[in-house]
Design a protein around this motif. Structure first.
Motif, PDB file in Angstrom:
ATOM      1  N   GLY A  62       7.859 -36.064 -35.240  1.00  0.00           N
ATOM      2  CA  GLY A  62       6.946 -36.524 -34.214  1.00  0.00           C
ATOM      3  C   GLY A  62       6.111 -37.590 -34.231  1.00  0.00           C
ATOM      4  N   LEU A  79       8.763 -39.608 -30.770  1.00  0.00           N
ATOM      5  CA  LEU A  79       7.967 -39.473 -29.395  1.00  0.00           C
ATOM      6  C   LEU A  79       8.632 -40.274 -28.670  1.00  0.00           C
ATOM      7  CD1 LEU A  79       4.411 -38.923 -30.988  1.00  0.00           C
ATOM      8  CD2 LEU A  79       5.698 -37.321 -29.640  1.00  0.00           C
ATOM      9  N   ASN A  93       3.362 -31.875 -37.730  1.00  0.00           N
ATOM     10  CA  ASN A  93       2.082 -32.538 -37.824  1.00  0.00           C
ATOM     11  C   ASN A  93       1.578 -33.182 -39.241  1.00  0.00           C
ATOM     12  OD1 ASN A  93      -0.243 -33.734 -36.719  1.00  0.00           O
ATOM     13  ND2 ASN A  93      -1.406 -31.883 -36.720  1.00  0.00           N
ATOM     14  N   ARG A 135      -1.458 -40.043 -31.599  1.00  0.00           N
ATOM     15  CA  ARG A 135      -0.522 -39.048 -31.389  1.00  0.00           C
ATOM     16  C   ARG A 135      -0.973 -38.170 -30.160  1.00  0.00           C
ATOM     17  NH1 ARG A 135       2.742 -36.536 -35.104  1.00  0.00           N
ATOM     18  NH2 ARG A 135       1.788 -34.605 -34.795  1.00  0.00           N
ATOM     19  N   TYR A 143       1.771 -37.610 -27.215  1.00  0.00           N
ATOM     20  CA  TYR A 143       2.149 -35.949 -26.628  1.00  0.00           C
ATOM     21  C   TYR A 143       1.647 -35.841 -25.227  1.00  0.00           C
ATOM     22  CZ  TYR A 143       4.116 -34.383 -30.681  1.00  0.00           C
ATOM     23  OH  TYR A 143       5.113 -33.850 -31.808  1.00  0.00           O
ATOM     24  N   HIS A 145       8.208 -29.030 -27.066  1.00  0.00           N
ATOM     25  CA  HIS A 145       7.461 -29.362 -28.383  1.00  0.00           C
ATOM     26  C   HIS A 145       7.406 -28.079 -29.361  1.00  0.00           C
ATOM     27  CE1 HIS A 145       3.648 -30.230 -31.113  1.00  0.00           C
ATOM     28  NE2 HIS A 145       4.575 -30.551 -31.563  1.00  0.00           N
TER      29      HIS A 145
END
Length: 300
Positions: free
Chosen positions: A10, A15, A34, A59, A63, A74
Motif C-alpha cells: 500500500g 495505491l 501499514n 497515505r 486512502y 482494503h
C-alpha cells in the motif's frame, strides 16, 4: 468471490494501481500492513503538489481518494503466502484468510539493511538519509558524511557534490575505491576515510560527530548512507518469477513479470532511484496493463 486483481503493498505504487483499477470499475483487494519504508522520514519530496508532505498524511489522503471507489477493498493485513492457481492467484493472510484474484500486482517494495553502527537509527530520517533527490535540498551546503561499504558510493558522492561541496566519504573499514576514484574525489576536496566506524553522535536526531573505532572523530552536520535493499515481499520461490541483480522483480516496460498474470510495480521492480513519484507512475502503468489483459481475455 474472485477479485479482478489483488495488490500486495500500500505504498504509492500499490495505491495508484488501486486508484486506476477502481476507476475502471474493477474489483481490487489491496493488502497493506501499514509498515512503509519511509515511516521514519519527516517529509517526502519531489512529488508535485505534495512536496514536503509527511508520509502518514500522504497515505491518509491517498486512502481517502482510493476507497471512494466501492470496488476497492482494503485488507489491513500482511500477505504471508501466495500460490498460482488455474484461475489466477490465491493469497493467504497473517490472520488466516484466503483471497482469490485473477491478476496480481506485487508492490510491497523493499526493506533496508544497514551496517551495525551505534546511533545510526537515532539519526536516520532526521539528519542521515539515503536519497539525494529526496533530501539533498534540505542538506544543502552543510558538512556531510557519505557512508557506504559499496562501490556505488563513488557515484553517490559525485551526485551529492551538487548539493554540498563539504563532503567526507567513509567506507567503514572497506577498500572499495580505486586510486583513480580517490584521486578524483580528492581533487574536489573530498577526503576518503577507510577506518571502521564506531558510532554517530549528536542530539535530538541532529548529527554532530562521526566516531571511528581508532578513537578519532570528524565533525559533521548530517549525511547520506547507502543501505542494502532487499525485497519486502519475497515470493520468488512460490511464484517462480525472475529477479534483478538488485533483488527486484524482472518486469517489462508495462510492469509484466516473467509469470503470466503477475505484475511488479514501484520498488518491487527496483532498478533505482527510489522515489514516490516514480513508484506512483509505475503503479499506474501496472494497473493499465492489468486492465488491458483482463479486457483481452474477456473478448477472446
Amino acid at each position: 468471490m474472485i477479485y479482478d486483481c489483488a495488490i500486495v503493498g500500500g505504498g504509492p505504487a500499490g495505491l495508484n494501481a488501486a486508484l486506476v483499477l477502481g476507476r475502471a470499475r474493477r474489483t481490487v483487494a489491496l493488502f497493506d500492513d501499514n509498515r512503509p519504508r519511509n515511516a521514519v522520514t519527516h517529509a517526502s519530496h519531489g512529488y508535485l503538489t505534495r512536496d514536503g508532505i509527511e508520509p502518514a498524511e500522504f497515505r491518509r489522503i491517498a486512502y481517502e481518494e482510493v476507497l471512494k471507489y466501492p470496488s476497492v477493498q482494503h485488507w489491513p493485513v500482511e500477505a504471508t503466502a501466495i500460490r498460482k492457481t488455474n484461475q489466477g492467484f490465491e493469497i493467504s493472510t497473517m490472520t488466516g484468510e484466503l483471497v482469490q484474484a485473477r491478476k496480481l500486482i506485487l508492490a510491497a517494495g523493499l526493506k533496508e539493511i544497514f551496517p551495525d553502527i551505534e546511533g545510526l537509527r537515532d539519526f536516520y530520517g532526521k539528519s542521515l538519509f539515503n536519497c539525494p533527490f529526496c533530501d539533498g535540498w534540505e542538506m544543502r551546503d552543510k558538512p556531510l558524511v557519505v557512508v557506504s561499504q559499496d562501490p556505488g558510493v563513488y557515484h553517490l558522492t559525485k551526485m551529492l557534490y551538487n548539493w554540498s561541496r563539504d563532503l567526507i566519504v567513509c567506507t567503514n573499514g572497506h577498500s572499495i575505491l580505486d586510486n583513480e576514484q580517490k584521486g578524483k574525489l580528492e581533487s574536489k576536496g573530498i577526503a576518503v576515510i577507510e577506518s571502521p566506524l564506531a558510532a554517530f553522535y549528536g542530539q535530538d536526531g541532529i548529527l554532530e560527530q562521526v566516531r571511528f573505532a581508532d578513537g578519532t572523530h570528524i565533525e559533521r552536520s548530517g549525511g547520506f548512507i547507502m543501505s542494502k535493499l532487499v525485497s519486502k515481499a519475497a515470493f520468488a520461490e512460490e511464484l517462480g518469477y525472475d529477479k534483478t541483480n538488485l533483488g527486484g522483480i524482472v518486469a517489462d516496460a508495462n510492469c509484466r513479470s516473467t509469470v503470466t498474470g503477475l505484475y511488479a510495480a514501484g520498488d518491487a521492480a527496483y532498478v533505482g532511484p527510489s522515489q514516490l513519484i516514480i513508484a506512483a507512475a509505475s503503479g499506474s502503468r501496472a494497473a493499465a496493463a492489468v486492465l488491458g489483459d483482463l479486457v483481452e481475455e474477456e473478448f477472446s
